[in-house]
Design a protein around this motif. Sequence first.
Motif, short mmCIF file in Angstrom:
data_model
loop_
_atom_site.label_atom_id
_atom_site.label_comp_id
_atom_site.label_asym_id
_atom_site.label_seq_id
_atom_site.Cartn_x
_atom_site.Cartn_y
_atom_site.Cartn_z
N UNK A 15 0.84 -1.21 0.00
CA UNK A 15 0.00 0.00 0.00
C UNK A 15 0.87 1.26 0.00
N UNK A 16 1.93 1.25 0.78
CA UNK A 16 2.84 2.40 0.81
C UNK A 16 3.50 2.60 -0.55
N UNK A 17 3.91 1.51 -1.18
CA UNK A 17 4.51 1.61 -2.51
C UNK A 17 3.52 2.19 -3.51
N UNK A 18 2.27 1.72 -3.46
CA UNK A 18 1.23 2.24 -4.37
C UNK A 18 1.00 3.73 -4.14
N UNK A 19 0.96 4.13 -2.88
CA UNK A 19 0.74 5.54 -2.57
C UNK A 19 1.88 6.40 -3.09
N UNK A 20 3.11 5.93 -2.94
CA UNK A 20 4.25 6.70 -3.47
C UNK A 20 4.18 6.80 -4.99
N UNK A 21 3.84 5.71 -5.64
CA UNK A 21 3.73 5.72 -7.11
C UNK A 21 2.62 6.65 -7.56
N UNK A 22 1.49 6.59 -6.87
CA UNK A 22 0.38 7.46 -7.22
C UNK A 22 0.76 8.92 -7.00
N UNK A 23 1.44 9.21 -5.91
CA UNK A 23 1.87 10.56 -5.63
C UNK A 23 2.79 11.06 -6.75
N UNK A 24 3.72 10.22 -7.16
CA UNK A 24 4.67 10.61 -8.20
C UNK A 24 3.97 10.88 -9.53
#
Length: 116
Positions: A15-24
Amino acid sequence: MSKEFFSKVRIDIEEQKRELSAFASRTDVSQNDKAILLKAEYYLLRLSRVLYVNKIDSALFRIRESQNAFPELHGKTKSLLLRNHYEEIIRLIAIIHSELVAITVDNNDENIHEKL
């Protein structure tokens, strides 16, 4: 206990990885912050890999690696939103670390009792 724990932690890390990718992909961040985002995703990827094999010793090593890396990434980023997100990751890593240590202690206690 540990299988459920590893499963939950893997989900949290993903979930943290997805959030970082989405943020980017959704925000306009500086080149500096993009490089930092890539490093953050890299550390989360390394951590998630050892969690998939349920190896506590390897996970503890990667946790310590992440505990050193994320405060540094936090300090280098200029984006307040990213700083807040890194703080969430730092808290998650601290929780994972304490749980892994508890599992290790429980396993050591069980091994001692079996030998007696």
